[in-house]
Scaffold this motif. Structure first.
Motif, PDB file in Angstrom:
ATOM      1  N   UNK A   1      -9.785  -9.113  -6.426  1.00  0.00           N
ATOM      2  CA  UNK A   1      -9.909 -10.543  -6.163  1.00  0.00           C
ATOM      3  C   UNK A   1     -10.260 -11.288  -7.451  1.00  0.00           C
ATOM      4  N   UNK A   2     -11.132 -10.704  -8.256  1.00  0.00           N
ATOM      5  CA  UNK A   2     -11.441 -11.302  -9.564  1.00  0.00           C
ATOM      6  C   UNK A   2     -10.184 -11.455 -10.406  1.00  0.00           C
ATOM      7  N   UNK A   3      -9.345 -10.422 -10.404  1.00  0.00           N
ATOM      8  CA  UNK A   3      -8.129 -10.453 -11.215  1.00  0.00           C
ATOM      9  C   UNK A   3      -7.165 -11.544 -10.766  1.00  0.00           C
ATOM     10  N   UNK A   4      -7.266 -11.943  -9.496  1.00  0.00           N
ATOM     11  CA  UNK A   4      -6.428 -13.031  -8.983  1.00  0.00           C
ATOM     12  C   UNK A   4      -7.055 -14.402  -9.212  1.00  0.00           C
ATOM     13  N   UNK A   5      -8.188 -14.416  -9.906  1.00  0.00           N
ATOM     14  CA  UNK A   5      -8.840 -15.683 -10.227  1.00  0.00           C
ATOM     15  C   UNK A   5      -9.686 -16.251  -9.101  1.00  0.00           C
ATOM     16  N   UNK A   6     -10.045 -15.426  -8.114  1.00  0.00           N
ATOM     17  CA  UNK A   6     -10.852 -15.892  -6.994  1.00  0.00           C
ATOM     18  C   UNK A   6     -12.346 -15.767  -7.306  1.00  0.00           C
ATOM     19  N   UNK A   7     -13.127 -16.606  -6.657  1.00  0.00           N
ATOM     20  CA  UNK A   7     -14.580 -16.567  -6.827  1.00  0.00           C
ATOM     21  C   UNK A   7     -15.173 -15.531  -5.885  1.00  0.00           C
TER      22      UNK A   7
ATOM     23  N   UNK B   1      -7.399   1.649  -4.333  1.00  0.00           N
ATOM     24  CA  UNK B   1      -6.921   0.701  -5.341  1.00  0.00           C
ATOM     25  C   UNK B   1      -5.641   0.016  -4.866  1.00  0.00           C
ATOM     26  N   UNK B   2      -4.702   0.796  -4.356  1.00  0.00           N
ATOM     27  CA  UNK B   2      -3.445   0.202  -3.905  1.00  0.00           C
ATOM     28  C   UNK B   2      -3.605  -0.540  -2.579  1.00  0.00           C
ATOM     29  N   UNK B   3      -4.523  -0.076  -1.732  1.00  0.00           N
ATOM     30  CA  UNK B   3      -4.842  -0.845  -0.527  1.00  0.00           C
ATOM     31  C   UNK B   3      -5.445  -2.188  -0.919  1.00  0.00           C
ATOM     32  N   UNK B   4      -6.375  -2.198  -1.865  1.00  0.00           N
ATOM     33  CA  UNK B   4      -7.070  -3.417  -2.268  1.00  0.00           C
ATOM     34  C   UNK B   4      -6.124  -4.397  -2.954  1.00  0.00           C
ATOM     35  N   UNK B   5      -5.121  -3.903  -3.690  1.00  0.00           N
ATOM     36  CA  UNK B   5      -4.161  -4.807  -4.317  1.00  0.00           C
ATOM     37  C   UNK B   5      -3.446  -5.635  -3.264  1.00  0.00           C
ATOM     38  N   UNK B   6      -3.007  -4.982  -2.208  1.00  0.00           N
ATOM     39  CA  UNK B   6      -2.328  -5.697  -1.125  1.00  0.00           C
ATOM     40  C   UNK B   6      -3.284  -6.633  -0.397  1.00  0.00           C
TER      41      UNK B   6
ATOM     42  N   UNK C   1      -6.213  -7.923  -1.354  1.00  0.00           N
ATOM     43  CA  UNK C   1      -6.699  -9.040  -2.172  1.00  0.00           C
ATOM     44  C   UNK C   1      -5.656 -10.148  -2.236  1.00  0.00           C
ATOM     45  N   UNK C   2      -4.389  -9.775  -2.355  1.00  0.00           N
ATOM     46  CA  UNK C   2      -3.320 -10.776  -2.390  1.00  0.00           C
ATOM     47  C   UNK C   2      -3.242 -11.523  -1.062  1.00  0.00           C
ATOM     48  N   UNK C   3      -3.327 -10.793   0.055  1.00  0.00           N
ATOM     49  CA  UNK C   3      -3.250 -11.423   1.377  1.00  0.00           C
ATOM     50  C   UNK C   3      -4.455 -12.334   1.612  1.00  0.00           C
ATOM     51  N   UNK C   4      -5.642 -11.890   1.233  1.00  0.00           N
ATOM     52  CA  UNK C   4      -6.834 -12.711   1.401  1.00  0.00           C
ATOM     53  C   UNK C   4      -6.763 -13.980   0.555  1.00  0.00           C
ATOM     54  N   UNK C   5      -6.276 -13.846  -0.669  1.00  0.00           N
ATOM     55  CA  UNK C   5      -6.205 -15.013  -1.559  1.00  0.00           C
ATOM     56  C   UNK C   5      -5.197 -16.043  -1.051  1.00  0.00           C
TER      57      UNK C   5
END
Length: 331
Positions: free
Chosen positions: A258-264, A222-227, A229-233
């Protein structure tokens, strides 16, 4: 009979899961929590079948509640240490095996697609896109795996493979694991031990170990994905993020965040959908193999606007086999 047992077990695991307030540790969507619970149920069923195959063994006597709480605390501590050590080893393994440096996720706003491929033995996404998407319009990343043989095989076949970098469990991840250990975990584990008291203690330990290590891994991912997802977005602000699966822990977390960041985000179905509950899409959209499978997901509460049919060569089940069900919109 088996389906009834599975449904009863799912309700029990869901109750324990909710009572332990794991949703406070993993702030993901309702559908992601449902998929986590589904995985926990499958882990229990796997051990249940193992026990039934050895049903000549008689269960051990019941133990007192205080004894179970103490056992749960010690048990959680041991599994916490094992999980942290295991997921600290994975980044080291990649640095040894993957010779090329990890991709730095340079910003490329002109890309149309970012493909996120599981690092298993089958290049499902590559087979889909290599003939229909221009190379300059996409980038593909492979999600890491903890199985060394797959890393060696992948690196040997394609030395320039780009992986999403695995990280050592950071302070937030370790803090989340410690919170589960001391606040949520002893209740969760002691409930598991009591719930399956008809089994010998050895089988209960196997069941609890599978589940607890999975939850610890989810917290780390979860914490890996938070970082990530932000970098990918930030690196690919206009791209569609395409997954070949989103049911496993790291893919599930990454697609959700990624969904939470509004990404498709888009999931491409592979294989035949035999159990719709397992394949509820965490991604915003899902490309289904057939109308039968689309209807199966709708019958489980998935919004039909999130699903569309693209077909698939491996589809073999007749669409007429779908059982009509009342409409229910849950996700």
């Amino acid at each position: 009979m088996f389906r009834q047992q599975s449904n009863q077990l799912a309700q029990t695991i869901k109750a324990i899961y909710n009572e332990s307030k794991i949703s406070e540790l993993l702030k993901v969507s309702v559908i992601s929590h449902e998929k986590i619970i589904y995985t926990l149920v499958q882990q229990v069923l796997k051990r249940d079948l193992f026990y039934n195959a050895r049903s000549h063994q008689s269960p051990q006597k019941n133990h007192g509640i205080l004894w179970l709480i103490l056992l749960a605390l010690i048990f959680n501590l041991v599994n916490f240490v094992i999980t942290i050590l295991k997921y600290s080893f994975i980044p080291l393994l990649y640095r040894v095996v993957v010779r090329n440096p990890f991709d730095q996720l340079e910003k490329t706003s002109g890309l149309s697609f970012v493909f996120l491929n599981s690092a298993g033995g089958v290049d499902r996404l590559l087979n889909v896109i290599q003939d229909i998407v221009q190379k300059e319009k996409y980038v593909m990343y492979y999600l890491f795996t903890r199985f060394p043989c797959k890393i060696f095989e992948r690196s040997r076949k394609a030395p320039n493979t780009q992986y999403l970098q695995p990280h050592l469990p950071d302070k937030k991840a370790i803090s989340g694991c410690l919170q589960f250990l001391f606040k949520n975990g002893h209740h969760f584990t002691s409930r598991l031990f009591r719930q399956f008291e008809q089994y010998p203690l050895s089988i209960r330990i196997y069941i609890a170990s599978d589940i607890i290590q999975y939850i610890y891994s989810l917290i780390i991912y979860y914490y890996w994905a938070k970082k990530m997802a932000y970098r990918l977005s930030k690196a690919h602000p206009c791209a569609l993020f395409v997954f070949d699966l989103d049911e496993a822990s790291k893919e599930l977390m990454l697609s959700d965040l990624l969904n939470q960041l509004g990404k498709r985000t888009l999931l491409i179905q592979h294989g035949i959908l035999t159990d719709a509950k397992r394949y509820l899409p965490t991604c915003l959209y899902m490309a289904c193999a057939s109308e039968r499978e689309r209807q199966s997901l709708i019958s489980e509460g998935v919004n039909q606007k999130r699903l569309f049919v693209i077909g698939q060569a491996l589809q073999t089940i007749n669409d007429s086999l779908i059982n009509p069900n009342e409409d229910k919109l849950l996700y």
